[in-house]
Write an enzyme that holds these catalytic residues in place. Structure first.
Site, short mmCIF file in Angstrom:
data_model
loop_
_atom_site.label_atom_id
_atom_site.label_comp_id
_atom_site.label_asym_id
_atom_site.label_seq_id
_atom_site.Cartn_x
_atom_site.Cartn_y
_atom_site.Cartn_z
N ALA A 44 0.84 -1.20 0.00
CA ALA A 44 0.00 0.00 0.00
C ALA A 44 0.88 1.26 0.00
O ALA A 44 0.58 2.24 -0.69
CB ALA A 44 -0.92 -0.01 1.21
N LEU A 93 -0.73 -6.24 -13.30
CA LEU A 93 -2.15 -5.85 -13.32
C LEU A 93 -2.27 -4.42 -12.83
O LEU A 93 -1.52 -4.00 -11.95
CB LEU A 93 -2.94 -6.74 -12.35
CG LEU A 93 -3.21 -8.19 -12.76
CD1 LEU A 93 -3.74 -8.97 -11.57
CD2 LEU A 93 -4.19 -8.25 -13.91
N GLU A 125 -11.46 -13.86 -9.13
CA GLU A 125 -10.55 -14.82 -8.48
C GLU A 125 -9.85 -14.18 -7.29
O GLU A 125 -9.91 -12.98 -7.10
CB GLU A 125 -9.43 -15.21 -9.46
CG GLU A 125 -9.89 -15.78 -10.74
CD GLU A 125 -8.79 -15.71 -11.80
OE1 GLU A 125 -7.60 -15.71 -11.46
OE2 GLU A 125 -9.16 -15.65 -12.97
N LYS A 127 -6.54 -12.85 -5.39
CA LYS A 127 -5.22 -12.33 -5.76
C LYS A 127 -4.23 -12.87 -4.74
O LYS A 127 -4.15 -12.39 -3.61
CB LYS A 127 -5.20 -10.80 -5.79
CG LYS A 127 -3.87 -10.28 -6.32
CD LYS A 127 -3.92 -8.80 -6.58
CE LYS A 127 -2.66 -8.31 -7.28
NZ LYS A 127 -1.40 -8.76 -6.72
N ASP A 129 -0.98 -13.69 -2.68
CA ASP A 129 0.17 -12.86 -2.32
C ASP A 129 1.41 -13.73 -2.27
O ASP A 129 1.86 -14.14 -1.21
CB ASP A 129 -0.10 -12.19 -0.97
CG ASP A 129 0.81 -11.01 -0.74
OD1 ASP A 129 1.57 -10.66 -1.68
OD2 ASP A 129 0.77 -10.43 0.36
N TYR A 235 -0.73 -22.17 -6.95
CA TYR A 235 -2.07 -22.03 -7.54
C TYR A 235 -1.95 -21.45 -8.95
O TYR A 235 -1.22 -20.47 -9.15
CB TYR A 235 -2.95 -21.11 -6.70
CG TYR A 235 -3.46 -21.82 -5.46
CD1 TYR A 235 -4.56 -22.66 -5.53
CD2 TYR A 235 -2.80 -21.67 -4.25
CE1 TYR A 235 -5.00 -23.35 -4.42
CE2 TYR A 235 -3.23 -22.35 -3.12
CZ TYR A 235 -4.33 -23.19 -3.22
OH TYR A 235 -4.76 -23.87 -2.11
N LYS A 306 -11.35 -10.57 -14.40
CA LYS A 306 -10.85 -10.67 -15.77
C LYS A 306 -12.05 -10.85 -16.70
O LYS A 306 -12.97 -11.62 -16.38
CB LYS A 306 -9.93 -11.88 -15.93
CG LYS A 306 -8.69 -11.81 -15.05
CD LYS A 306 -7.92 -13.12 -15.07
CE LYS A 306 -6.82 -13.09 -14.02
NZ LYS A 306 -6.26 -14.41 -13.76
N LYS A 330 -7.70 -4.28 -4.82
CA LYS A 330 -6.86 -4.56 -3.65
C LYS A 330 -7.62 -4.45 -2.33
O LYS A 330 -8.51 -3.62 -2.18
CB LYS A 330 -5.66 -3.58 -3.62
CG LYS A 330 -4.76 -3.64 -4.84
CD LYS A 330 -3.80 -4.79 -4.84
CE LYS A 330 -2.67 -4.65 -3.88
NZ LYS A 330 -1.37 -4.34 -4.42
N CYS A 424 9.26 -3.11 38.95
CA CYS A 424 7.97 -2.72 38.38
C CYS A 424 7.98 -1.23 38.05
O CYS A 424 8.27 -0.40 38.93
CB CYS A 424 6.86 -3.02 39.40
SG CYS A 424 5.27 -2.36 38.89
N CYS A 427 5.37 0.61 40.60
CA CYS A 427 5.52 0.74 42.05
C CYS A 427 6.95 0.51 42.52
O CYS A 427 7.24 0.66 43.70
CB CYS A 427 4.57 -0.20 42.79
SG CYS A 427 5.01 -1.93 42.62
N CYS A 442 5.37 -8.20 38.50
CA CYS A 442 5.50 -7.41 39.72
C CYS A 442 4.77 -8.21 40.79
O CYS A 442 3.57 -8.47 40.65
CB CYS A 442 4.86 -6.04 39.53
SG CYS A 442 4.56 -5.23 41.10
N CYS A 448 0.35 -2.56 44.42
CA CYS A 448 0.89 -1.87 43.24
C CYS A 448 -0.25 -1.10 42.58
O CYS A 448 -1.30 -1.66 42.25
CB CYS A 448 1.48 -2.90 42.27
SG CYS A 448 1.78 -2.25 40.61
S1 IVH Z 1 -3.37 -12.40 -13.72
C1 IVH Z 1 -1.95 -10.43 -17.52
N1 IVH Z 1 -4.47 -13.47 -11.60
O1 IVH Z 1 -0.53 -10.30 -9.23
C2 IVH Z 1 -2.44 -10.67 -16.15
N2 IVH Z 1 -2.39 -12.38 -11.35
O2 IVH Z 1 -0.11 -7.46 -9.55
C3 IVH Z 1 -1.52 -11.44 -15.37
N3 IVH Z 1 -1.51 -12.44 -9.06
O3 IVH Z 1 1.94 -10.59 -11.69
C4 IVH Z 1 -1.84 -11.65 -13.97
N4 IVH Z 1 -3.13 -13.60 -8.17
O4 IVH Z 1 1.85 -12.33 -9.77
C5 IVH Z 1 -3.43 -12.79 -12.09
N5 IVH Z 1 -5.55 -14.50 -9.80
C6 IVH Z 1 -4.51 -13.82 -10.29
C7 IVH Z 1 -3.43 -13.42 -9.48
C8 IVH Z 1 -2.39 -12.68 -10.05
C9 IVH Z 1 -1.97 -13.03 -7.95
C10 IVH Z 1 -0.25 -11.68 -9.13
C11 IVH Z 1 0.62 -12.01 -10.30
C12 IVH Z 1 0.72 -10.74 -11.08
C13 IVH Z 1 0.49 -9.73 -10.01
C14 IVH Z 1 0.05 -8.41 -10.57
#
Ligand code: IVH
Length: 699
Positions: A44, A93, A125, A127, A129, A235, A306, A330, A424, A427, A442, A448
């Site tokens: 962030a 993205l 989907e 995202k 990390d 994944y 997507k 996000k 402490c 006290c 303490c 105390c």
């Molecule tokens: S699609 C052309 N789907 O986020 C699009 N990316 O900030 C390609 N990531 O580089 C990415 N979960 O490492 C896609 N369900 C998901 C994702 C995902 C995590 C990551 C990925 C990407 C990054 C972009």
């Protein structure tokens, strides 16, 4: 900033300097994240820098020509690894942070395609990390794996990927393309991360700050044996190059069909996803996943939408480093870095001395955090934290903020170690630390001041004597001005005395006295809990009250008698004996008994252990969601009933929810239940269901 805002050449000079400084800073953070696997600011915080830079660059393109780090995807590969050139680039993205950003994304996309936003359909989907990777299968066999690198050239990590159990070495099923590049994310599950860190600490090796860093550090190892020891998961979320053998082409028209196909070939694809959602469905998906974020087995930092239609995806195309047809929505960051200004030591109710971090205020997990627990002195040493460090702070959900660890690269020369005080801080009594214990204490007990204050707050809390209005500010003054020395003194307070305190109006003084008076008829269970006997929590207090039926019987009970009460073991029994054996405590109890009536043993329903036959349990095998406010009991109490009567409670409504109990002012969860056709009952119906199980003596 609007271009017209800066007119003089001085202003323009300043903006140019800011652009250059931001570029250098963004580049430094990209390097720390992608090359060193050691970020020093949160996503962030990084996103905020990028947004500022992008804003300035688009308003003043003429001020700083030349390449900008915001157009770059990732970073060039580490030299130690061989290079892999991606046949289809691995892009990034664009990020969205609000509902409006998502609306804008859909409107822009629809305009681009010459369609109405309502006509668009999206996959949604998680995202993940973790670390983006590309796996290349030829004739169904894994032959190469690479990191994203700079998007065009990545690092060859084939041996490291081969040791990840989740990744199939040979694909299963039918109709597999001749060449299939699978794009996805390598990550570490939370429980694997905790176990790895515990192992690392036991061996005196580096502990990782979060699962992402642990996964990145474990994957990009030159020695795959080290990777093999680290529990990594994978994944899949998309594809790169795909080539079908002649005559075996298969028409997959949507992104979700591709994800289904990948799953069918044995690749892990998360089941938390949705297909063909219209725009209105996206925000619902977002809130549903956000509400379950902390219960997912791995960390996610948002969700990704997507465009479903692959034909429309290619029509929409790309803009610099990211597709126009997808966006990352996000979540609020749960981690951020900030400066550790100092470490204060707080004294708890039982005398435990707890180091608490004083932090430069930082916005994390949706609130501004200024303090965070450090647990105990050993923990500070284990994490290697020094005062003056820049540290990672985490605040997830409603969990209290925690300091994860220092950022070694940012340690200032004058950083100093923390020294646990030997006495402490409240006290001055010398602190003690028993051999088996992690905390120092303490030993002064109620002599105390700090412990005395905590004792009052414990006594007055809602779950104990429920004296509303007796909060920290009043207790501080009462104790500091010596107006009370024990909880029994509360019953001798007058309106005048209270009204003489700072910032206490006559009206609130009289309200407080009324509250104190009302507490005279509290139940035995509440009083026992409120006394603050070590190891006697709310449930034990309730069990003791119902078992012994009077305070005198508990005071007179031998350790053997005490062991007869449910839930009481030798440690609890010894603690109860010690409490009543202390003449000062005993005198306080005598004084309390003179002013408190103790008409009832307990005024809340105890969860009856006798409830056993599955057939009789109204919530057997059911997932129940509580929402809104219940008038007759606290939420945790209602949850206890549900569990005792065979059910399971959950924080979010889904198709798997069996029942929703909606109290007053129920909101989005109720709406979701109605939408899904889940059975909803009100508080009265809930009370009716549990009524037959309420114990005698309970109202
Ligand atoms: S699609 C052309 N789907 O986020 C699009 N990316 O900030 C390609 N990531 O580089 C990415 N979960 O490492 C896609 N369900 C998901 C994702 C995902 C995590 C990551 C990925 C990407 C990054 C972009």
């Amino acid at each position: 900033m609007a271009p017209s805002a800066a007119s003089t050449s001085n202003d323009l000079q300043e903006i140019r300097s800011r652009i250059l400084a931001l570029r250098a800073e963004v580049l430094r953070h990209q390097q720390a994240y992608h090359m060193l696997d050691a970020p020093v600011i949160s996503d962030a915080q990084y996103d905020a820098l990028v947004r500022e830079l992008e804003g300035l660059e688009s308003c003043y393109p003429e001020l700083a020509p030349g390449p900008s780090p915001v157009d770059q995807v990732g970073f060039a590969p580490k030299r130690e690894f061989s290079e892999v050139r991606h046949r289809v680039p691995m892009l990034s993205l664009n990020n969205a942070f609000s509902d409006e950003d998502i609306q804008q994304f859909a409107i822009r996309l629809a305009q681009n395609l010459g369609l109405k936003a309502e006509a668009l359909r999206f996959s949604a989907e998680l995202k993940f990390d973790g670390i983006a990777v590309s796996l290349r299968y030829e004739a169904g066999r894994l032959i190469e794996a690479a990191t994203r690198g700079d998007g065009s050239v990545g690092e060859d990590i084939t041996p490291n990927i081969r040791v990840i159990q989740d990744v199939p070495k040979v694909l299963a099923g039918q109709n597999i393309p001749q060449v299939l590049e699978v794009r996805g994310e390598v990550l570490m599950r939370r429980e694997d991360f905790d176990a790895l860190n515990a192992r690392q600490a036991a061996r005196g090796e580096k502990v990782f700050v979060n699962p992402r860093n642990a996964a990145a550090g474990s994957l990009r190892q030159l020695d795959p044996k080290i990777t093999a020891e680290r529990p990594l998961s994978f994944y899949a979320y998309g594809t790169g190059e795909v080539r079908w053998a002649a005559g075996k082409e298969r028409q997959l028209a949507t992104h979700s069909e591709w994800l289904d196909a990948l799953a069918g070939w044995g690749l892990p694809v998360a089941t938390d996803r949705a297909a063909a959602l219209p725009c209105e469905g996206l925000l619902k998906f977002y809130s549903e996943i956000l509400s379950r974020r902390s219960s997912l087995p791995f960390e996610i930092d948002g969700v990704v939408y997507k465009l479903e239609s692959l034909a429309l995806q290619s029509k929409a195309g790309y803009v610099s480093r990211a597709p126009r047809f997808a966006v990352a929505h996000k979540f609020p960051a749960e981690e951020a870095s900030t400066r550790l200004l100092g470490i204060d030591v707080q004294v708890g109710r039982t005398g435990a001395l707890t180091p608490v971090a004083r932090l430069e205020p930082v916005f994390v997990g949706g609130v501004t955090v200024t303090n965070a627990t450090l647990h105990n002195a050993d923990e500070i040493i284990r994490k290697g934290i020094m005062i003056g460090d820049t540290v990672w702070v985490r605040r997830a959900g409603d969990v209290i903020p925690e300091v994860l660890g220092p950022i070694a690269a940012l340690r200032p020369a004058d950083a100093r170690p923390f020294v646990m005080p030997t006495s402490c801080p409240a006290c001055g009594t010398p602190a003690v630390r028993e051999a088996e214990e992690a905390v120092s204490r303490c030993p002064a007990g109620l002599t105390c001041g700090a412990q005395r204050k905590q004792a009052f707050l414990h006594f007055a809390q809602r779950r104990a004597m429920d004296i509303e209005g007796l909060g920290e500010k009043i207790v501080d003054q009462l104790v500091e001005k010596n107006l009370v020395s024990s909880i029994a003194d509360l019953y001798g307070l007058t309106i005048d005395r209270l009204a003489a305190l700072d910032r206490v109006a006559e009206k609130s003084a009289s309200n407080l006295i009324a509250q104190i008076d009302a507490s005279r008829s509290a139940s035995l269970a509440r009083l026992l809990f409120g006394l603050g006997i070590r190891h006697v929590g709310e449930r034990t207090a309730r069990d003791l009250a119902l078992h012994f039926k009077s305070l005198q019987a508990i005071r007179d009970a031998s350790p053997e008698d005490l062991l007869q009460s449910p839930d009481v073991g030798p440690v609890v029994a010894a603690s109860i004996r010690e409490f009543f054996g202390n003449p000062e405590q005993s005198a306080i109890v005598d004084r309390l008994l003179a002013v408190i009536r103790l008409e009832r043993l307990d005024d809340r329903p105890a969860v009856a252990p006798a409830i056993s036959t599955a057939a009789a349990q109204p919530f057997a095998g059911m997932t129940v969601v509580l929402t809104g406010t219940l008038d007759s009991m606290a939420r945790d109490e209602a949850a206890n009933w549900i569990t005792a009567l065979g059910g399971k409670t959950s924080g979010s409504v889904s198709a798997k929810t069996g029942l929703v109990i909606a109290g007053a002012a129920a909101g989005s969860k109720l709406a979701r239940a109605q939408e899904l056709g889940v059975r909803v009952i009100d508080e009265a119906a809930f009370l009716e269901l549990i009524q037959p199980f309420r114990q005698q003596g309970a109202t």
